[in-house]
Design a protein around this motif. Structure first.
Motif, PDB file in Angstrom:
ATOM      1  N   LEU A  38     -38.568  50.433  67.291  1.00 42.63           N
ATOM      2  CA  LEU A  38     -39.013  51.636  67.995  1.00 42.63           C
ATOM      3  C   LEU A  38     -39.655  52.626  67.026  1.00 42.63           C
ATOM      4  O   LEU A  38     -39.199  52.785  65.894  1.00 42.63           O
TER       5      LEU A  38
ATOM      6  N   THR B 138     -35.770  51.533  63.887  1.00 39.91           N
ATOM      7  CA  THR B 138     -36.215  52.795  64.483  1.00 39.91           C
ATOM      8  C   THR B 138     -36.840  53.682  63.417  1.00 39.91           C
ATOM      9  O   THR B 138     -36.309  53.792  62.312  1.00 39.91           O
TER      10      THR B 138
ATOM     11  N   THR C 297     -42.836  50.817  71.283  1.00 42.11           N
ATOM     12  CA  THR C 297     -41.995  49.673  70.930  1.00 42.11           C
ATOM     13  C   THR C 297     -42.900  48.555  70.443  1.00 42.11           C
ATOM     14  O   THR C 297     -43.843  48.173  71.139  1.00 42.11           O
TER      15      THR C 297
ATOM     16  N   VAL D 215     -40.679  56.637  67.450  1.00 42.19           N
ATOM     17  CA  VAL D 215     -40.584  57.781  68.345  1.00 42.19           C
ATOM     18  C   VAL D 215     -41.426  58.926  67.778  1.00 42.19           C
ATOM     19  O   VAL D 215     -41.251  59.329  66.629  1.00 42.19           O
TER      20      VAL D 215
ATOM     21  N   THR E 294     -42.382  57.028  72.989  1.00 42.09           N
ATOM     22  CA  THR E 294     -41.806  55.953  72.189  1.00 42.09           C
ATOM     23  C   THR E 294     -42.706  54.736  72.249  1.00 42.09           C
ATOM     24  O   THR E 294     -43.066  54.265  73.330  1.00 42.09           O
TER      25      THR E 294
ATOM     26  N   SER F  25     -39.092  57.630  63.272  1.00 47.76           N
ATOM     27  CA  SER F  25     -39.504  58.760  64.093  1.00 47.76           C
ATOM     28  C   SER F  25     -40.445  59.652  63.302  1.00 47.76           C
ATOM     29  O   SER F  25     -40.469  59.616  62.078  1.00 47.76           O
TER      30      SER F  25
END
Length: 177
Positions: A118, A11, A102, A120, A100, A13
Motif C-alpha cells: 500500500l 505500507t 495498492t 497512502v 491509497t 505513506s
C-alpha cells in the motif's frame, strides 16, 4: 514447482502538495520467494481514486502495455529481487484528501499467489488568504497621509514557498517622500 511473490515495503505513506500535473514516483521491491523462476503481473488499484493517477510502472525487464495501471516482469530467478517504480500524479484536490494506491504482484506460474503493498497519500497544501485595510478610513482630505496594510495568512496544512504579493493602490494616491 513452487511459485510465490513478495512486495516490500508493505505500507508507505506520503503527505504531499498537489503537483499541478508534475509526476512523482514511489518504489517497491518485488521478490521471487518461490523455488523456481517466474514472471509476475504488477497491478495497481486505487481507493477511492480521487487524488492519484498512475502514469507508469517501470523497472528492469518490466514491460507495460497500453494500460498504465498494469505491467509484467519477465522471468525473475528464485530469491531474486527487482525494484519496481510507480510513477503517479496527484490531482489538485481538497486539503486532507486521502487516497491509497495498492500495488499487487501476482505470480504468472500460480496466479493465486499474490502480494499487495500500500501507498497512502494525504494531500496537504497551503491555503492563502489576504486581508487589506486602509487607515484612516473614510474619505481623507488631499495631502493627508494614509497607510495601506495587506495581511497574508496561510490556513492550510503545509508551508507556502516562493510567494509573491502584487497589489496596487488607487490611481489617485501618490507615494509620500
Amino acid at each position: 514447482p513452487y511459485y510465490d511473490v513478495a512486495i516490500a515495503p508493505a505500507t508507505q505513506s506520503l503527505t504531499t502538495l498537489p503537483t499541478n500535473g508534475a509526476t512523482r514516483t514511489v518504489t517497491f521491491t518485488l521478490q521471487n520467494i518461490g523455488a523456481v523462476s517466474d514472471n509476475y503481473d504488477l497491478l495497481t488499484s486505487k481507493s477511492p481514486g480521487t487524488a492519484i493517477t498512475v502514469v507508469s510502472i517501470t523497472g528492469t525487464s518490466i514491460t507495460q502495455g497500453a494500460n498504465p495501471d498494469s505491467a509484467r516482469r519477465a522471468a525473475l530467478a528464485s530469491a531474486a529481487t527487482v525494484t519496481v517504480t510507480v510513477t503517479y500524479k496527484v490531482a489538485n484536490v481538497a486539503v486532507g484528501t486521502v487516497d491509497t494506491l495498492t500495488l499487487t504482484g501476482r505470480s504468472v506460474g500460480n496466479p493465486v499467489k499474490t502480494s499487495p503493498a500500500l501507498f497512502v497519500v494525504t494531500v496537504m497544501k497551503p491555503v492563502l488568504g489576504i486581508a487589506k485595510s486602509v487607515s484612516p478610513g473614510g474619505s481623507p482630505l488631499p495631502g493627508a497621509s494614509i497607510t495601506f496594510t495587506s495581511t497574508l495568512t496561510n490556513s492550510g496544512t503545509a508551508s507556502a514557498s516562493s510567494v509573491a504579493i502584487v497589489d496596487s493602490i488607487p490611481s489617485w494616491v501618490e507615494y509620500k517622500v
